[in-house]
Design an enzyme around this catalytic site. Sequence first.
Site, short mmCIF file in Angstrom:
data_model
loop_
_atom_site.label_atom_id
_atom_site.label_comp_id
_atom_site.label_asym_id
_atom_site.label_seq_id
_atom_site.Cartn_x
_atom_site.Cartn_y
_atom_site.Cartn_z
N LYS A 10 0.66 -1.25 0.62
CA LYS A 10 0.19 0.11 -0.01
C LYS A 10 0.77 1.40 0.18
CE LYS A 10 1.02 1.68 4.23
NZ LYS A 10 1.42 2.40 4.62
N GLY A 102 4.08 -4.22 3.79
CA GLY A 102 4.57 -5.59 3.80
C GLY A 102 4.04 -7.05 5.01
N ASP A 137 -2.75 -1.65 9.90
CA ASP A 137 -3.09 -1.58 8.59
C ASP A 137 -3.67 -2.81 8.15
OD1 ASP A 137 -1.50 0.64 8.15
OD2 ASP A 137 0.59 0.35 7.88
#
Length: 297
Positions: A10, A102, A137
């Site tokens: 992202k 990640g 996230d």
Amino acid sequence: MSVTVRVPAKVNVQLAVGAARPDGFHDLANVFLAVGLYDEVSVTPADELRVTCEGPDAAQVPLDRTNLAARAAIALAARRGIEPAVHIHIAKDIPVAGGMAGGSADGAGALLACNTLWNAGASRAELLALCAELGSDVPFSLVGGAALGVGRGERLTVLETGGTFHWVFAMAERGLSTPTVFREFDRLAEGREISEPVASADLLAALAKGDADALAAAVSNDLQPAALSLFPELADTLEAGRGAGALAALVSGSGPTTAFLARDAESAEKVVGALRASGTCRTARAAVGPVPGATVL
């Protein structure tokens, strides 16, 4: 039987950060865009939980139960009253400690993969709740596309996008810890009034229209001064990308990966070449967004 899930990186096209809360977190207005750099997470039945990893920066990935992919398997197994007896293999292509989620991607990927492998039957809502428990996230890594995250960033509203945006990402020579960057944000903000984080109306409109020029004028990252304070060399990378014609240049999330918005694919490749030749980063790569979230292959 084995199940493989592909999950994207992202970029935060806006990251507005509020003051520190009593729980140590910060309220955010976090506009996420999933981009086409991917990890692949494969799960296979095993005698016990095991994690392996290959790819760039794989040596930096923890292979014990602190790994978010392992934590995801443990969390889902606990919900179903089973043992997390699975081998998780991560084929890593998202930068490690790079501000591109990640680790969060691996957590979301493992959760979806284990749910499929075990026929665990977790609904989308249950998977999102587990993602939120794993990290701020992680829910977006499951959802993908474009979304506004509020609270810690885990409460998502899906956003419409009117086209494809071309990005270049420059990977730094070393990583930055997200908690360290937030601590530096707090230090730099000491004594200042910090306003409530809100999403930019201009930025949301630019995403909806697919207007790269308007998006370039609206991107922002409140963590960028903290990342630059900890890693001053990133300023040279940002300048190199701007000099190569990028419409916008910013630190991605907590960094140290830097993100450059380009007008089209040809412009993106020009920025890639200039950054690689600049000596200011380890490497640079082009990617487009938005792309789908975690997907079973």
